[in-house]
Design an enzyme around this catalytic site. Structure first.
Site, PDB file in Angstrom:
ATOM      1  N   LYS A 196      34.051  54.514 -32.316  1.00 23.67           N
ATOM      2  CA  LYS A 196      32.948  53.821 -32.993  1.00 23.67           C
ATOM      3  C   LYS A 196      31.946  54.830 -33.553  1.00 23.67           C
ATOM      4  O   LYS A 196      31.416  54.647 -34.660  1.00 23.67           O
ATOM      5  CB  LYS A 196      32.247  52.866 -32.018  1.00 23.67           C
ATOM      6  CG  LYS A 196      31.074  52.125 -32.631  1.00 23.67           C
ATOM      7  CD  LYS A 196      30.543  51.042 -31.709  1.00 23.67           C
ATOM      8  CE  LYS A 196      29.374  50.299 -32.355  1.00 23.67           C
ATOM      9  NZ  LYS A 196      28.940  49.127 -31.555  1.00 23.67           N
ATOM     10  N   HIS A 228      74.494  43.718 -49.734  1.00 27.22           N
ATOM     11  CA  HIS A 228      73.408  42.735 -49.882  1.00 27.22           C
ATOM     12  C   HIS A 228      73.287  41.846 -48.646  1.00 27.22           C
ATOM     13  O   HIS A 228      73.263  40.621 -48.732  1.00 27.22           O
ATOM     14  CB  HIS A 228      73.606  41.895 -51.132  1.00 27.22           C
ATOM     15  CG  HIS A 228      73.506  42.672 -52.405  1.00 27.22           C
ATOM     16  ND1 HIS A 228      72.438  43.484 -52.691  1.00 27.22           N
ATOM     17  CD2 HIS A 228      74.357  42.784 -53.453  1.00 27.22           C
ATOM     18  CE1 HIS A 228      72.620  44.053 -53.871  1.00 27.22           C
ATOM     19  NE2 HIS A 228      73.784  43.661 -54.354  1.00 27.22           N
ATOM     20  N   GLU A 231      76.861  53.505 -50.960  1.00 25.85           N
ATOM     21  CA  GLU A 231      75.471  53.962 -51.058  1.00 25.85           C
ATOM     22  C   GLU A 231      74.995  54.615 -49.776  1.00 25.85           C
ATOM     23  O   GLU A 231      74.255  55.603 -49.801  1.00 25.85           O
ATOM     24  CB  GLU A 231      74.538  52.803 -51.422  1.00 25.85           C
ATOM     25  CG  GLU A 231      73.119  53.289 -51.674  1.00 25.85           C
ATOM     26  CD  GLU A 231      72.218  52.248 -52.300  1.00 25.85           C
ATOM     27  OE1 GLU A 231      71.043  52.564 -52.521  1.00 25.85           O
ATOM     28  OE2 GLU A 231      72.681  51.126 -52.575  1.00 25.85           O
TER      29      GLU A 231
END
Length: 504
Positions: free
Chosen positions: A131, A263, A315
């Site tokens: 703080k 996908h 990929e």
């Protein structure tokens, strides 16, 4: 200048204290931290000298005192006169990490010991210092010790530097309190309390999210993703979600299995006598979809396997281990991403819970998984049964990890057809069969799994036309009798597991 050091994790604390001392800091400390610092020749002020009060109640109260929190919280240029009047001296740096609550609940179920390992003074000091970060440096991470010393030494402890430490400090206490609240709800409310806290630690930012206009990052619960070795390329948001699906299937099928995801949907899976054959059979299911897909190898990718995989573009390739020779095979493929765990096989963290974002909140549940004996204990409900359930088990495990509605055909430990994400189960069956026919795959004698019951006999009739020999499903339809009758008429063995595996 004064620094207050009170840490449960003592890693690096002696060197940190020595460096602070060399920079002119007086060291204030408590309990075990004070002891180890004194043993290493560091001049330490005991916290009780600051508080003018002894530690009490078995160490429960040490730092909860105005001379500590006043020294941390008073604002330079605002509260100076009041602090002077009260005899409160500035504490310029606070270094705290908290009682080992996580380690305690992993080690014991003794509730009294667990309660005693809930830190009170530590989080309070951290929050006070955070703080008042403009005046006080708050250090909660052992990995920041050297950075803090360098910043002080070079007068680079700027507002921005202190602000970053402040953010980390509030993250630290928030994660700690969340862990305690979640544990208490697990222990007393079966894990479903009025509040559920999901806390992750950032591993890295992705270039973007699912689409280029979205931001993205990977967060982890423990250290699983930090243990990934990214050998080539940069993993995207979509890569990570597909890796999750591919690895879960490969792990569920066991060491030596290979799965291919495109996908978010499986388009190939197999587990044969060797990894070369396994790859070839996994690819046969849908080589068109496999192009640009994510491949998970539950084993070691050597040069020979790499050369086979490299015949098409994938990929992402993730494996237990990818050898140096195998990595070289992919050198000329600029877009491929290579990842391994540096070990003989793949693993998953095995999270016990699952959640999904919905607009305005999230739904939370126990994680779904196929139990080891689920297929072994499945009930044969037809006149004909099969002795070897290996293909049924493989189909059932893949179906459990595939978007509903789905059906999975497996023959000789190879997925030969799949229909997924359909609004109609018979449509899923038709799509799977038509794709197999187009690819010239023989599904005669295959085993079929449906992750939920067949509401009508039409899917079974269609499966019979293409020579399915066995079906596994949960059962539980009001038309189970008609479905069983269709199987008996076709000479198909049918098993009920009594357990549904929807994935939505």
């Amino acid at each position: 200048m004064r620094a207050l050091l009170s840490v449960s994790d003592k890693t690096g604390i002696v060197e940190f204290a020595k460096n602070l001392e060399s920079l002119g800091f007086e060291i204030i400390s408590t309990g075990g931290t004070r002891k180890i610092l004194k043993e290493n020749g560091i001049k330490v002020i005991d916290i009780s000298e600051v508080t003018q009060f002894p530690e009490c109640f078995g160490g429960r109260v040490k730092t909860l005192n105005p001379y500590v929190h006043g020294g941390i919280l008073y604002r330079s240029g605002v509260d100076d006169e009041e602090a002077k009047k009260l005899g409160i001296k500035r504490i310029d740096l606070v270094c705290v990490n908290l009682y080992p609550f996580k380690e305690t609940i992993e080690r014991t179920d003794d509730f009294e010991e667990i309660i005693e390992n809930i830190d009170i003074g530590g989080p309070t000091m951290v929050r006070s210092a955070a703080k008042n970060f403009k005046d006080v440096l708050i250090v909660t991470d052992v990995n920041d010790y050297d950075k803090v010393i360098e910043a002080i030494k070079n007068k680079q402890d700027t507002f921005e530097f202190r602000r970053d430490l402040m953010i980390k400090a509030f993250e630290h206490t928030a994660a700690y309190d969340s862990m305690i609240a979640n544990y208490m709800n697990e222990r007393f409310n079966e894990g479903f309390g009025d509040k559920k806290f999901i806390v992750g630690k950032k591993v890295f930012n992705t270039r973007y999210g699912e689409n280029p206009h979205q931001r993205g990052a990977l967060y982890e619960f423990e250290d699983f993703y930090n243990n990934l070795n990214v050998l080539k390329g940069e993993l995207s948001f979509n890569n990570l979600t597909d890796i999750n699906g591919a690895v879960k299937i490969a792990v569920s099928l066991g060491e030596g299995a290979i799965s291919i995801i495109k996908h978010a949907n499986p388009c190939g899976a197999a587990k044969k006598e060797d990894l070369i054959t396994t790859w070839q059979k996994a690819l046969e299911c849908d080589p068109i979809s496999a192009y640009g897909g994510v491949v998970a190898v539950n084993g070691v990718v050597d040069k020979e396997l790499a050369e086979e995989i490299n015949k098409i573009f994938v990929e992402v390739l993730i494996a237990g281990k990818i050898t140096d020779e195998a990595v070289k095979v992919f050198e000329k493929k600029k877009r491929i991403k290579l990842v391994d765990l540096g070990q003989a096989k793949l693993e998953i963290p095995g999270d016990m819970c699952d959640f999904k974002h919905i607009e305005g909140g999230f739904v939370f549940q126990d994680a779904d998984k196929v139990e080891e004996d689920e297929v072994a204990n499945a009930k044969c409900v037809t006149n004909i049964c099969v002795e070897d359930k290996k293909d049924l088990e493989m189909a059932w495990k893949i179906a459990a990890l595939t978007k509903s509605n789905c059906v999975v055909f497996v023959k000789d430990s190879q997925m030969v057809a799949i229909g997924m994400g359909m609004t109609s189960r018979v449509d899923a069956t038709r799509c799977a069969v038509e794709k197999a026919k187009q690819l010239g795959l023989d599904i005669t004698g295959s085993s079929l799994a449906s992750e939920a019951f067949f509401p009508f006999r039409d899917s079974v009739d269609y499966a019979a036309e293409v020579g399915v020999k066995a079906i596994i499903q949960p059962g539980g339809s009001i038309r189970d009798d008609e479905v069983i009758e269709a199987a008996n008429e076709a000479g198909i063995a049918m098993y009920f597991t009594g357990k549904r595996h929807f994935l939505h």
